[in-house]
Scaffold this active site. Structure first.
Site, PDB file in Angstrom:
ATOM      1  N   HIS A  51      54.105 -19.307 -38.302  1.00 56.96           N
ATOM      2  CA  HIS A  51      54.772 -19.428 -39.611  1.00 56.96           C
ATOM      3  C   HIS A  51      53.753 -19.769 -40.706  1.00 56.96           C
ATOM      4  CE1 HIS A  51      58.389 -20.766 -37.024  1.00 56.96           C
ATOM      5  NE2 HIS A  51      58.734 -19.589 -37.530  1.00 56.96           N
TER       6      HIS A  51
ATOM      7  N   LYS B 203      70.236 -23.691 -32.761  1.00 52.42           N
ATOM      8  CA  LYS B 203      69.551 -23.079 -31.616  1.00 52.42           C
ATOM      9  C   LYS B 203      69.034 -24.194 -30.721  1.00 52.42           C
ATOM     10  CE  LYS B 203      67.244 -19.088 -33.678  1.00 52.42           C
ATOM     11  NZ  LYS B 203      65.873 -18.646 -33.924  1.00 52.42           N
TER      12      LYS B 203
END
Ligand code: COA
Length: 161
Positions: free
Chosen positions: A18, A42
């Site tokens: 990222h 998640k």
């Protein structure tokens, strides 16, 4: 006109993959807002607040990067902050189908905002937050794959358990 991009994701945790996308996107945009999507569940590792705080620490020296969280549609967030684009990283062909559908849906919601895809760095394409969580769960060393601040935070948290 100031060019603002939003980089949304679950960032649980933020990884070097990222970071690579964020740093490279600064060559194109004046400002990048990293948005932790709080509606995405998640199997959470870190809370939304922890994720936002860690990402803020990682980029504290960079005035062109802001960090926020959002529980609604990303296109509504883009409207709120007047963003021109959404950035998404592509790691492998398997990412493409989902990203393609999401970009099309977002374009339908707000045609003024473009989705820009960037290829993840070649040495980072195998990293995912799920992989980091699994590695950590089984006692592996996550330090090569996440920012130092994230690794230190996770280790401190483990010790306090
Ligand atoms: N390097 C390393 N890993 C990367 C990466 C990169 N450059 N790019 C993506 N990944 C990984 C992430 O770690 C993550 O791994 P995980 O699945 O193991 O957690 C995976 O790829 C995808 O994660 P991410 O990029 O964070 O996206 P996401 O699927 O978690 O989040 C949202 C998707 C939040 C952007 C999307 O659901 C959203 O916008 N939600 C808000 C509601 C909305 O507007 N929906 C769209 C219209 S209906």
């Amino acid at each position: 006109m100031k060019k603002t991009a939003v980089y949304p994701g679950s960032f649980d945790p933020i990884t070097n993959g990222h970071i690579d996308i964020i740093e490279r996107s600064l060559a194109v945009f004046d400002e990048v807002i990293i948005v932790v999507a709080s509606s995405v569940r998640k199997n959470n590792f870190l809370t939304v607040e922890e994720r936002v705080n860690l990402i803020r620490q990682v980029f504290k020296a960079n005035k062109k990067i802001k960090v926020d969280s959002w529980g609604g549609l990303i296109m509504d967030y883009c409207k709120k902050v007047n963003a021109n684009a959404v950035i998404r990283g592509l790691r492998a062909a398997s990412d493409f189908e989902y990203e393609f559908m999401m970009a099309a849906m977002n374009k339908n919601i707000n045609s003024k905002v473009e989705t820009m895809f960037m290829m993840t760095g070649q040495d980072l394409f195998f990293i995912s937050s799920t992989m980091i969580k699994e590695l950590h769960h089984f006692g592996g060393d996550i330090s090569p794959y996440v920012p130092k601040i994230v690794n230190q935070y996770v280790r401190r948290k483990d010790k306090s358990k």
